[in-house]
Every structure is written in structure tokens, then in C-alpha cells.
Design an enzyme around this catalytic site. Structure first.
Site, PDB file in Angstrom:
ATOM      1  N   LYS A  66      -8.595 -12.727   8.310  1.00  9.24           N
ATOM      2  CA  LYS A  66      -8.083 -12.693   6.936  1.00  9.24           C
ATOM      3  C   LYS A  66      -9.004 -13.491   6.013  1.00  9.24           C
ATOM      4  O   LYS A  66      -9.275 -14.662   6.273  1.00  9.24           O
ATOM      5  CB  LYS A  66      -6.669 -13.284   6.892  1.00  9.24           C
ATOM      6  CG  LYS A  66      -5.613 -12.399   7.543  1.00  9.24           C
ATOM      7  CD  LYS A  66      -5.367 -11.157   6.705  1.00  9.24           C
ATOM      8  CE  LYS A  66      -4.199 -10.343   7.192  1.00  9.24           C
ATOM      9  NZ  LYS A  66      -2.896 -10.793   6.767  1.00  9.24           N
ATOM     10  N   CYS A 105      10.103  -4.053 -36.111  1.00 11.15           N
ATOM     11  CA  CYS A 105       9.507  -5.208 -35.446  1.00 11.15           C
ATOM     12  C   CYS A 105       7.988  -5.106 -35.555  1.00 11.15           C
ATOM     13  O   CYS A 105       7.394  -4.136 -35.105  1.00 11.15           O
ATOM     14  CB  CYS A 105       9.931  -5.246 -33.986  1.00 11.15           C
ATOM     15  SG  CYS A 105       9.097  -6.521 -33.039  1.00 11.15           S
ATOM     16  N   TYR A 108      -9.053   5.181  10.815  1.00  8.73           N
ATOM     17  CA  TYR A 108      -9.758   4.213  11.654  1.00  8.73           C
ATOM     18  C   TYR A 108      -9.282   4.179  13.098  1.00  8.73           C
ATOM     19  O   TYR A 108      -9.778   3.395  13.892  1.00  8.73           O
ATOM     20  CB  TYR A 108      -9.649   2.823  11.052  1.00  8.73           C
ATOM     21  CG  TYR A 108      -8.219   2.427  10.700  1.00  8.73           C
ATOM     22  CD1 TYR A 108      -7.247   2.302  11.685  1.00  8.73           C
ATOM     23  CD2 TYR A 108      -7.841   2.206   9.374  1.00  8.73           C
ATOM     24  CE1 TYR A 108      -5.938   1.961  11.377  1.00  8.73           C
ATOM     25  CE2 TYR A 108      -6.537   1.859   9.051  1.00  8.73           C
ATOM     26  CZ  TYR A 108      -5.587   1.745  10.062  1.00  8.73           C
ATOM     27  OH  TYR A 108      -4.300   1.421   9.752  1.00  8.73           O
ATOM     28  N   CYS A 120      14.311 -11.223 -30.324  1.00  4.94           N
ATOM     29  CA  CYS A 120      12.896 -10.869 -30.237  1.00  4.94           C
ATOM     30  C   CYS A 120      12.044 -12.012 -30.794  1.00  4.94           C
ATOM     31  O   CYS A 120      12.309 -12.484 -31.902  1.00  4.94           O
ATOM     32  CB  CYS A 120      12.636  -9.581 -31.021  1.00  4.94           C
ATOM     33  SG  CYS A 120      10.888  -9.189 -31.156  1.00  4.94           S
ATOM     34  N   ASP A 148      -5.508  -2.598   2.703  1.00  4.67           N
ATOM     35  CA  ASP A 148      -4.168  -3.105   2.430  1.00  4.67           C
ATOM     36  C   ASP A 148      -3.314  -1.956   1.908  1.00  4.67           C
ATOM     37  O   ASP A 148      -3.248  -1.686   0.715  1.00  4.67           O
ATOM     38  CB  ASP A 148      -4.252  -4.233   1.396  1.00  4.67           C
ATOM     39  CG  ASP A 148      -3.055  -5.146   1.492  1.00  4.67           C
ATOM     40  OD1 ASP A 148      -2.266  -4.982   2.440  1.00  4.67           O
ATOM     41  OD2 ASP A 148      -2.910  -6.015   0.623  1.00  4.67           O
TER      42      ASP A 148
HETATM   43  S1  IVH Z   1      -6.502  -0.877  13.682  1.00  3.27           S
HETATM   44  C1  IVH Z   1      -4.251  -1.346  17.350  1.00  3.27           C
HETATM   45  N1  IVH Z   1      -8.089  -0.914  11.598  1.00  3.27           N
HETATM   46  O1  IVH Z   1      -3.485  -3.463   9.464  1.00  3.27           O
HETATM   47  C2  IVH Z   1      -5.014  -1.491  16.115  1.00  3.27           C
HETATM   48  N2  IVH Z   1      -5.802  -1.434  11.290  1.00  3.27           N
HETATM   49  O2  IVH Z   1      -2.012  -5.833  10.301  1.00  3.27           O
HETATM   50  C3  IVH Z   1      -4.183  -1.483  14.893  1.00  3.27           C
HETATM   51  N3  IVH Z   1      -5.171  -1.853   8.966  1.00  3.27           N
HETATM   52  O3  IVH Z   1      -0.978  -1.791  11.247  1.00  3.27           O
HETATM   53  C4  IVH Z   1      -4.773  -0.787  13.791  1.00  3.27           C
HETATM   54  N4  IVH Z   1      -7.176  -1.549   8.103  1.00  3.27           N
HETATM   55  O4  IVH Z   1      -1.883  -0.732   9.064  1.00  3.27           O
HETATM   56  C5  IVH Z   1      -6.838  -1.087  12.049  1.00  3.27           C
HETATM   57  N5  IVH Z   1      -9.593  -0.865   9.817  1.00  3.27           N
HETATM   58  C6  IVH Z   1      -8.352  -1.041  10.283  1.00  3.27           C
HETATM   59  C7  IVH Z   1      -7.269  -1.365   9.420  1.00  3.27           C
HETATM   60  C8  IVH Z   1      -6.010  -1.560   9.971  1.00  3.27           C
HETATM   61  C9  IVH Z   1      -5.906  -1.826   7.840  1.00  3.27           C
HETATM   62  C10 IVH Z   1      -3.718  -2.158   8.996  1.00  3.27           C
HETATM   63  C11 IVH Z   1      -2.882  -1.281   9.886  1.00  3.27           C
HETATM   64  C12 IVH Z   1      -2.257  -2.199  10.884  1.00  3.27           C
HETATM   65  C13 IVH Z   1      -2.248  -3.477  10.135  1.00  3.27           C
HETATM   66  C14 IVH Z   1      -2.119  -4.660  11.057  1.00  3.27           C
END
Ligand code: IVH
Length: 672
Positions: free
Chosen positions: A317, A434, A229, A411, A120
Site C-alpha cells: 500500500k 439569491c 489481471y 441562506c 481501486d
Molecule cells: S490479484 C488472489 N491484482 O485488490 C489474488 N488484485 O485487496 C487477488 N486488485 O480483491 C487478486 N488490482 O479486487 C489482484 N492487479 C491486481 C489488483 C487486484 C486491484 C483488488 C482485487 C482484490 C483486492 C484485494
């Protein structure tokens, strides 16, 4: 440029290589093989050589900081679009994703996926040419982002050169997430809160705010991390799958996701996701899901993308740690610098195995912005280790009996009027006495760099405050040995010593004293600036902002805080009382304004007996900018003549040098 001897060149190259390796051991692997001192020594040597010879490699560790702030961000184009991800909120949706892929590929066989944490943070692309880092950009709209090259360079885990792999790609764009650990996020927010600045809502905003900074030195001060990644445009190497790519990144010394697993078929994906859900609780950073990707790059290509998301990946999620409960009341808590923070009192609710009955609301603006009323049902989130916060109101559950919360005018602890600095979100109690602030203020007052009262450390202050012996810092000077003797840990000798130390601290400098007062925004540096411009503490009484902002380096915010402090009668009374008790404040830092020098550059000679001793006359002349010489010459401008002048008068008359009496000299000085 100087001709560089071959052996110097070699030494520089070797130092850069070694330092980069140790940097990688430290920041990526978290397992250094040399001490910090050794590293610093090598770095110092490299700096020296670079300065001396002007030979600076692009991947030199010295190039990570030092860029100056810019006006705005330039644009960067992504050679391959940076896509987003589709979400799956349930196992059902995950199975649908797998079924869709099989259908699109026209197969019944199990698909091979990878499972990684979803970081995140903020998506970033790093560009390398011939193995050397040269550019970084934010995702932006996926096609064009902002150039954050200078900021990214300050993140030590990111390699400035690709090393460790058999073949270095001609060009490669590497994608990943820049993120911040939860403890760093909390540290920064605490600091911001104390300074009365708006706090970041979550680590992601903090990371994003730190990267999107026009001043790279601010980015450098925030501990940021990155997990790589993804791959964008590349040439000169061959990579077959996501898993191989992560392996390649690992070899090339990039920071990679904390978890990656190959899963054959959707059931293995589900198992991996469950495993990751447990493991992620132990991470020092926040993850909000798992990313599932088709492993094979060839299959990825066949599946292709929709407008904004690839068909070959999905983000699962994790259920957020949220709960809904009633907001019973909003109270205020007073921090040590007087910042008033609203605290939500909640009907107890269990969230993620913990009972939550309180939550911070950061500041009163946030309450307004989120339209929160007392009696509302609110959505509370506990993210990772972070203190729970209210994300919003369930408007549908309003009954009409909710009441508008009101920011306190006084306060809650001492009843003093609360001030709000214009343009600031924080409310503040600026009453020195205070009780909520007192203990912390006294600790600061007594500390080494302030009044330097030896033996009056934090623990002792707490003890004395608890026993009611000191209620403010003035009380320190009212302490008698009799008060101390019976306290735990205070023998005859140590109580005597403390009283002596307190006595000694009465003699101090204005800079220390101002710092000791603990005025908001005024640290040691600002205190020193004030001491340079104001001769005594009284000169600051009722000071106006307009006077203060004339001092270079004192900004509006600081000026306002100082004005507020010295326009508070209680504060002035406390200072006066300290002085009555014998506080003596010297000011060696005061810089006298430049005085007019009416006889600047003129040379004087003195003869005969003057109404004042010779050395005094000399001082009078010198203070007015003149020079005193012992014998008359053509360069003499005036001869100062007293009673019974000697041969100097004759000489002066011969040379036509002007003569003046002592009175005329004074006139000369005063007139101009
Ligand atoms: S792959 C085409 N791998 O999540 C693939 N994204 O909600 C897109 N993110 O824009 C990216 N961890 O900023 C990928 N292990 C991960 C990730 C990741 C976080 C973020 C990334 C993306 C967003 C999408």
C-alpha cells in the site's frame, strides 16, 4: 424464422467481427483506425440486417445495451474462489513476505515476481465458453457473488468474444477490476450534487454503485473501465505464469493493467514499486498500491492459499495522501441551483506537496455521520486529483471545547429560509433572487432552449450582472439601449439588436417559460408535461403536490420541487412582473381534458334559416360529437328545422326522421 441467404449471414458475421475490432481499437488501445461516422454507419447497417433477418450473434455489439431493469441480482458461483490480498505497509513487510516465500519453497535463489498496480475498484469475474462471453459476477464473499452480466456487457472495453489468440480456451474465467476514472467520478458527483442527490465518496464507490445497478441503462451511461489481471477456472489452454497470462490477455484483446513488470528478487520488486509510485500519479484513475505476485503458476500452486488470501501475492500500500489538521469552521457555499454545501475551513496543512486549507464535506448528514465538531483535529485526504476530503476525526485529541456544528437555517448569501426536501440530504435556498444563484439562473433563462434571447449569451449575462445592470431575470426586460451602448463590445448596432431580441422573447410558450424559470428537477421534458396539463402559468400558482403527482411521469421529487417553487410568493411576484412588462405566454401544448360528447355518433341535417349562421350551428353540433350531413336519409338521426324549411323537411317526415328546432338542439346538447 425466415430462411437467411448465405450472403446476408456472411455480411452480418463480417460486420460483427469488424465492429468488435474497431471497438477494441477505440476502447482498449485508445487508437481508432476509422472515424466515428464510419463506425456508426456500419453499426446502423448491422442493426438493420439483424432486425430484418432476426440473426443476432451473441457477440454482436448491438447486444451491449437494451436489457431491461431487474428486480434483484441472481447469484453466481465462482468455480475457483475469488481471494483477497494480504497487505504490506512498509518495505520491511515486503522483505518479510519474500523471506517467507523462500522458506516455504525451501530455496535461497531469487524468486521471480510480477509487479502491477493495485486498481481501486470492484473485483469482477467474466466467464467465457468456447470463446464467447456469457456471464459476469461480483466477488461477493469470494465463493458466491451477484450476477451482473447485463451491466458488464455495457462496458465497451470488455470483449464479447475471445479473438486474436491461436487457441481459444473451452472455458475460462477472467478476473479483473472495474473502475472509474477520476474525471468521470467528478462529473457524476457534480450532476448528483446539482440534483440534490447524495454524492459518491470516491471513484471506487461510484464504480461499485454503477455496476451494482438493477437497471443496466444506468450502468451504460457511466463510463466504466476494466483492467484484467487474474485467472480463475480454465480449460483447453496452457498458461505458465502471471506474465504470460497478461500477455495472453493482451493478445486476446482484453484491457490489461497499465503497468506490469517482471522483478527478480525483492530488490527489483522494490525498484518497480518505486517506479510505479511515480507513474501512478499520471494515471487518470486511482490506484492505492502495487500488487506483487509470484510469477510462476507452478510455484503459486505449491505455495497455496490461506483461508482468504493466497500466500503467493501481497499488496504493497502506498502511503495515502493524508494529513491531520484542525477544523476551524464550517461555512456554507451556495451552488447555482441553490444547493448548500458545507465547506470545512482548515488550519493550512501540507499534504503531498500541496497546501490544503479547505475541504468539502458533501452535505450535513455526512458531518453528523462522521461526528465532526468545530475545533476537532481531522484526518484530511487528498486522493489523486480529487478535492481533499475529511475522512474522520481524531477523537483522542478532543479537549471538550469543540462545538457542535449547526446546519444553517438561512441562506448565507441572501438570508432566505433554507428548505430541506424530506428524504433528501441536500439543503437548498429556493429564493429566485439569491445573488449566488442569480447569474446562473439568468444565463439559463436567456438560453436558446429557454427564452431564446439571441445575443444574450453567458458572457454578456456575466458582464451585465457584474455591472449591476441585471440582478434577476426580470431586469432583462428593463434594459434600455442606453445601458448597453457603453459596454465593451457593444456598438450601436449590437445593442439595438439585443434590445430587439429581448423584445421578441416576450412572446413565448408556456413550456419554454416554465423551463426558463429553472425550477429544480424541471428540465425541458417536465416543463412540457406541465404545459400539457396546465393551461396558464397562473393555474400553477399555489399548486399542490397531490395535483402534480397525478400527472404520469412526474415523480414525487419533481412534484415537491414544483410545489415549493410556486408556493413561494417572491417567485410568483417575479412572474407577475414579467407579465406586466408584456410577457405573453401561449400554450399550444395544452391538452383539453376530454369533454363530454352528448350527441356522439348522431347525424344531423340542417334546413331553413336558423338564429345562427349555418357554419356556427355545424360547429356546435360537431363540438358535441355529432356529425352534419347535407341530405336526409335513413341514417339521419335529427333534422334541425329553421324558418322557411325546404324539401328536406318533407323527406324527413316521409322517412320518419325526428325533427328539432334550434332551441331543442341546444337542449339536447346541454341535457345529456
Ligand atoms: S490479484 C488472489 N491484482 O485488490 C489474488 N488484485 O485487496 C487477488 N486488485 O480483491 C487478486 N488490482 O479486487 C489482484 N492487479 C491486481 C489488483 C487486484 C486491484 C483488488 C482485487 C482484490 C483486492 C484485494
Amino acid at each position: 424464422m425466415k430462411e437467411i441467404p448465405e450472403e446476408i449471414k456472411k455480411e452480418i458475421e463480417k460486420l460483427v467481427k469488424e465492429l468488435n475490432y474497431h471497438n477494441y481499437r477505440y476502447y482498449v488501445l485508445d487508437s481508432p483506425v476509422i472515424s466515428d461516422e464510419e463506425y456508426d454507419m456500419m453499426l446502423r447497417r448491422l442493426k438493420e440486417l439483424e432486425e430484418q433477418w432476426g440473426y443476432i450473434l451473441p457477440d454482436s455489439p448491438t447486444q451491449r445495451v437494451g436489457a431491461s431493469p431487474s428486480e434483484k441480482f441472481e447469484k453466481v458461483e465462482h468455480r475457483e474462489p475469488m481471494l483477497s490480498l494480504d497487505n504490506a505497509f512498509s518495505i520491511e513487510e515486503l522483505r518479510e513476505f519474500d523471506a517467507r516465500i523462500k522458506r516455504l519453497l525451501g530455496t535461497n535463489e531469487s524468486i521471480e515476481y510480477t509487479v502491477e498496480p493495485k486498481y481501486d475498484g470492484l473485483a469482477v469475474e467474466l466467464s467465457y465458453k468456447n470463446g464467447v462471453f456469457f456471464k459476469a459476477g461480483t466477488r461477493g464473499d469470494g465463493y458466491v457473488g451477484e450476477d451482473i452480466t447485463q451491466n458488464i456487457k455495457t462496458i465497451k472495453a470488455i470483449p464479447l468474444r475471445i479473438e486474436g489468440v491461436d487457441k481459444v480456451p473451452d472455458e475460462i474465467d477472467i478476473r479483473g477490476e472495474v473502475y472509474m476514472n477520476i474525471d468521470e467520478f467528478e462529473r457524476i458527483n457534480k450532476e448528483r450534487q446539482e440534483r440534490g442527490e447524495p454524492v459518491f465518496a470516491n471513484p471506487r464507490n461510484a464504480a461499485s454503485g454503477s455496476v451494482r445497478q438493477l437497471d443496466p441503462s444506468i450502468t451504460a451511461r457511466r463510463k466504466l473501465h476494466m483492467a484484467c489481471y487474474g485467472i480463475g477456472y480454465y480449460s483447453g489452454i496452457e498458461i505458465k505464469s502471471q506474465f504470460d497470462f497478461i500477455e495472453w490477455l493482451r493478445k486476446a484483446r482484453f484491457p490489461i493493467p497499465a503497468y506490469i513488470k517482471i522483478a527478480r528478487g525483492v530488490d527489483e520488486v522494490i525498484n518497480a514499486i518505486k517506479e510505479l509510485e511515480r507513474i501512478r500519479q499520471t494515471y487518470p484513475f486511482e490506484t492505492d498500491g502495487a500488487v506483487v505476485k509470484v510469477n510462476d503458476f507452478e510455484l503459486q500452486k505449491r505455495l497455496g492459499t490461506k483461508t482468504r488470501e493466497p500466500r503467493w501475492a501481497i499488496a504493497y500500500k502506498y502511503p495515502a495522501h493524508q494529513g491531520i489538521t484542525r477544523l476551524i469552521n464550517i461555512l456554507s457555499s451556495v451552488g447555482r441551483t441553490g444547493v448548500i454545501t458545507p465547506v470545512a475551513i482548515l488550519e493550512p496543512v501540507r499534504i503531498g506537496g500541496v497546501t490544503v486549507s479547505k475541504s468539502t464535506l458533501h452535505n450535513w448528514d455526512e458531518i453528523k455521520r462522521k461526528n465532526i465538531k468545530i475545533g476537532d483535529y481531522v484526518i484530511v485526504e487528498r486522493a489523486g486529483e480529487v478535492i481533499p476530503h475529511i475522512i474522520g476525526v481524531v477523537i483522542d485529541r478532543r479537549t471538550g471545547n469543540e462545538t457542535e456544528p449547526e446546519a444553517p437555517a438561512h441562506c448565507p448569501i441572501c438570508g432566505a429560509k433554507i428548505v430541506r426536501e424530506p428524504g433528501e440530504v441536500a439543503l437548498k435556498c429556493i429564493n429566485l433572487n439569491c445573488p449566488a444563484q442569480v447569474e446562473e439562473r439568468i444565463k439559463h433563462f436567456a438560453s436558446r432552449r429557454a427564452m431564446n434571447i439571441e445575443g444574450l449569451g453567458d458572457k454578456t449575462v456575466s458582464l451585465l450582472h457584474e455591472r449591476g445592470l441585471i440582478k434577476n431575470f426580470v431586469d432583462i426586460y428593463k434594459l434600455k439601449q442606453d445601458h448597453l451602448r457603453d459596454l465593451p463590445g457593444f456598438a450601436e448596432l449590437s445593442s439595438k439588436k439585443l434590445i430587439e431580441a429581448i423584445e421578441r422573447s416576450k412572446r413565448t410558450t408556456l413550456a419554454r417559460f416554465i423551463y426558463a424559470l429553472g425550477i429544480s428537477q424541471v428540465g425541458e421534458y417536465a416543463a412540457k408535461l406541465l404545459a400539457e396539463h396546465f393551461r396558464t402559468i397562473e393555474d400553477l400558482y399555489h399548486v399542490k403536490m397531490e395535483q402534480l403527482i397525478k400527472i404520469p411521469q412526474i415523480g414525487e421529487k419533481t412534484a415537491r420541487a414544483i410545489e415549493q417553487f410556486f408556493n413561494n410568493e417572491e417567485n410568483l411576484e417575479a412572474i407577475d412582473e414579467l407579465k406586466r412588462m408584456g410577457l405573453t405566454v401561449e400554450n399550444p401544448d395544452y391538452q383539453e381534458k376530454e369533454k363530454p360528447l352528448p350527441i356522439k355518433g348522431l347525424t344531423f341535417v340542417i334546413t331553413g334559416t336558423l338564429p345562427r349562421p349555418r357554419h356556427e350551428v355545424q360547429e356546435i353540433i360537431e363540438q358535441a360529437g355529432g356529425r352534419v350531413s347535407s341530405s336526409v336519409s335513413r341514417n339521419t338521426d335529427y333534422l334541425v328545422v329553421g324558418e322557411d324549411p325546404g324539401s328536406k323537411l318533407t323527406k324527413a317526415q316521409e322517412l320518419g326522421v325526428k325533427t328539432v328546432s334550434f332551441e331543442e338542439l341546444l337542449k339536447l346538447i346541454r341535457q345529456d
